[in-house]
Design a protein around this motif. Structure first.
Motif, mmCIF file in Angstrom:
data_model
loop_
_atom_site.group_PDB
_atom_site.id
_atom_site.type_symbol
_atom_site.label_atom_id
_atom_site.label_comp_id
_atom_site.label_asym_id
_atom_site.label_seq_id
_atom_site.Cartn_x
_atom_site.Cartn_y
_atom_site.Cartn_z
ATOM 1 N N ASP A 135 -11.623 5.441 -2.268
ATOM 2 C CA ASP A 135 -10.535 6.415 -2.161
ATOM 3 C C ASP A 135 -10.253 6.674 -0.686
ATOM 4 O O ASP A 135 -11.109 7.169 0.059
ATOM 5 C CB ASP A 135 -10.931 7.710 -2.867
ATOM 6 C CG ASP A 135 -9.812 8.745 -2.845
ATOM 7 O OD1 ASP A 135 -8.699 8.428 -2.357
ATOM 8 O OD2 ASP A 135 -10.048 9.880 -3.325
ATOM 9 N N TYR A 136 -9.059 6.345 -0.245
ATOM 10 C CA TYR A 136 -8.698 6.446 1.170
ATOM 11 C C TYR A 136 -8.829 7.866 1.693
ATOM 12 O O TYR A 136 -9.196 8.079 2.850
ATOM 13 C CB TYR A 136 -7.259 5.955 1.358
ATOM 14 C CG TYR A 136 -6.827 5.776 2.794
ATOM 15 C CD1 TYR A 136 -7.006 4.561 3.447
ATOM 16 C CD2 TYR A 136 -6.223 6.820 3.489
ATOM 17 C CE1 TYR A 136 -6.610 4.394 4.756
ATOM 18 C CE2 TYR A 136 -5.821 6.665 4.803
ATOM 19 C CZ TYR A 136 -6.016 5.450 5.432
ATOM 20 O OH TYR A 136 -5.629 5.295 6.734
ATOM 21 N N SER A 137 -8.568 8.830 0.859
ATOM 22 C CA SER A 137 -8.599 10.221 1.316
ATOM 23 C C SER A 137 -9.999 10.665 1.725
ATOM 24 O O SER A 137 -10.155 11.623 2.487
ATOM 25 C CB SER A 137 -8.072 11.146 0.213
ATOM 26 O OG SER A 137 -8.892 11.084 -0.942
ATOM 27 N N THR A 168 -1.865 5.333 3.473
ATOM 28 C CA THR A 168 -3.113 4.591 3.227
ATOM 29 C C THR A 168 -3.042 3.184 3.834
ATOM 30 O O THR A 168 -3.651 2.262 3.325
ATOM 31 C CB THR A 168 -3.389 4.472 1.714
ATOM 32 O OG1 THR A 168 -2.352 3.672 1.098
ATOM 33 C CG2 THR A 168 -3.423 5.838 1.056
ATOM 34 N N ARG A 169 -2.300 3.060 4.926
ATOM 35 C CA ARG A 169 -2.045 1.729 5.478
ATOM 36 C C ARG A 169 -2.735 1.460 6.809
ATOM 37 O O ARG A 169 -2.533 0.404 7.393
ATOM 38 C CB ARG A 169 -0.528 1.530 5.659
ATOM 39 C CG ARG A 169 0.263 1.560 4.362
ATOM 40 C CD ARG A 169 1.747 1.408 4.635
ATOM 41 N NE ARG A 169 2.517 1.360 3.398
ATOM 42 C CZ ARG A 169 3.851 1.275 3.349
ATOM 43 N NH1 ARG A 169 4.545 1.246 4.475
ATOM 44 N NH2 ARG A 169 4.484 1.236 2.181
ATOM 45 N N VAL A 188 -14.851 3.756 9.334
ATOM 46 C CA VAL A 188 -15.418 4.083 8.027
ATOM 47 C C VAL A 188 -16.774 4.759 8.147
ATOM 48 O O VAL A 188 -17.349 5.179 7.150
ATOM 49 C CB VAL A 188 -15.552 2.819 7.142
ATOM 50 C CG1 VAL A 188 -14.223 2.113 7.007
ATOM 51 C CG2 VAL A 188 -16.608 1.868 7.696
ATOM 52 N N LEU A 241 -12.626 -2.576 0.841
ATOM 53 C CA LEU A 241 -12.045 -1.231 0.811
ATOM 54 C C LEU A 241 -11.236 -0.957 -0.444
ATOM 55 O O LEU A 241 -10.804 0.182 -0.659
ATOM 56 C CB LEU A 241 -11.135 -1.028 2.027
ATOM 57 C CG LEU A 241 -11.801 -0.771 3.377
ATOM 58 C CD1 LEU A 241 -10.758 -0.807 4.480
ATOM 59 C CD2 LEU A 241 -12.536 0.553 3.370
ATOM 60 N N ARG A 289 0.828 -1.203 0.000
ATOM 61 C CA ARG A 289 0.000 0.000 0.000
ATOM 62 C C ARG A 289 0.867 1.260 0.000
ATOM 63 O O ARG A 289 1.965 1.275 0.574
ATOM 64 C CB ARG A 289 -0.883 0.031 1.250
ATOM 65 C CG ARG A 289 -1.894 -1.084 1.337
ATOM 66 C CD ARG A 289 -3.091 -0.823 0.462
ATOM 67 N NE ARG A 289 -3.782 0.396 0.837
ATOM 68 C CZ ARG A 289 -4.884 0.835 0.228
ATOM 69 N NH1 ARG A 289 -5.393 0.145 -0.796
ATOM 70 N NH2 ARG A 289 -5.474 1.947 0.612
#
Length: 277
Positions: free
Chosen positions: A246-248, A50-51, A117, A242, A46
């Motif tokens: 988008d992680y952001s 984003t980990r 989340v 996941l 990753r």
């Protein structure tokens, strides 16, 4: 290896795991250890920043691997006199405190993995994690108590579990999810799965540490299956969901001063470049 664990580390209670129980625990340990290696590989793959979700999985699987290594080696248990079915005196049963140490670490982290989340506030997440700790501690203390008072701790644990179910299945589903609610459906699926798994743990406790109906070996098999399903199976299922998000959009920041300094430096350079232009 498992065939010799009980010889090297003799059981310390009248009712204890068998050789087959130790063999099963070695198999479960292999599953957790393999899952750990996979989680580490996925984490390394990753991009930095984003980990978080992958690193939580690494911590959970590391803890579980250590716990199952200990139990497979017949280490990490203490003898406690049983309340029921005390034929021929007052026999003792192995109570595996190392398992509760595992749950004390892993259960809150699994909840954190799931609740991050959602749009839940930090105070809601903190309280839910606290209730998870109450559930684990109540189970441990109840298992160590010889008398009927153990069921009082069992009730405290169930009360905290009902709160966790409320947050997972009701409160959490009604929050505002990131990315315009793109992950809401996946969250409901994951929360429903985890809630069902949590329903089965008190059943196993009541029949094993609580009432001494099933043997320690059967207890190990039951708990082992539950830990695998709510550990590596759940975590990899969740991480797979996941993959397209988008992680952001989760708005997760490290909060490190160095990150802030780098961001400010980058903004200063950009402003300077604009002035020069």
């Amino acid at each position: 290896m498992g065939n010799h664990a009980l010889d090297l580390n003799p059981p310390n209670a009248d009712l204890h795991i068998s050789v087959h129980g130790s063999d099963w625990l070695w198999a479960a340990f292999s599953i957790f250890a393999t899952g750990l290696l996979v989680a580490v590989a996925l984490d390394i793959g990753r991009p930095r920043g984003t980990r978080l979700f992958h690193q939580i999985a690494v911590v959970v699987l590391t803890t579980a691997s250590l716990s199952y290594f200990s139990m497979a080696s017949d280490l990490g248990a203490t003898p406690i006199p049983v309340e029921f079915r005390g034929h021929g005196g007052d026999p003792t049963r192995q109570i595996w405190y190392v398992r509760y140490i595992q749950w004390f670490i892993t259960f809150p982290l699994i909840l954190l993995e799931l609740l991050l989340v959602t749009g839940l506030s930090l105070s809601d997440i903190f309280t839910t994690i606290f209730m998870a700790l109450v559930l684990v501690v109540s189970g441990l203390v109840g298992a160590l108590v010889h008398s009927t008072y153990k069921w009082g701790f069992y009730v405290f644990g169930l009360a905290s579990l009902f709160y966790i179910w409320y947050v997972l299945l009701w409160h959490g589903t009604r929050t505002t999810f990131a990315a315009n609610g793109a992950f809401r459906t996946q969250y409901i699926a994951a929360a429903s799965y985890l809630s069902f798994m949590l329903f089965t743990y008190p059943l196993c406790w009541a029949l094993s540490e609580g009432s001494n109906v099933i043997s320690p070996t059967s207890e190990m098999i039951w708990y082992g299956i539950l830990d695998i399903l709510s550990g590596p199976v759940f975590l990899f299922f969740f991480l797979w969901q996941l993959r397209s998000i988008d992680y952001s959009t989760f708005g997760l920041k490290s909060g490190k001063y160095t990150d802030k300094h780098v961001t400010q430096a980058g903004a200063a350079k950009a402003a300077e470049a604009g002035v020069v232009a």
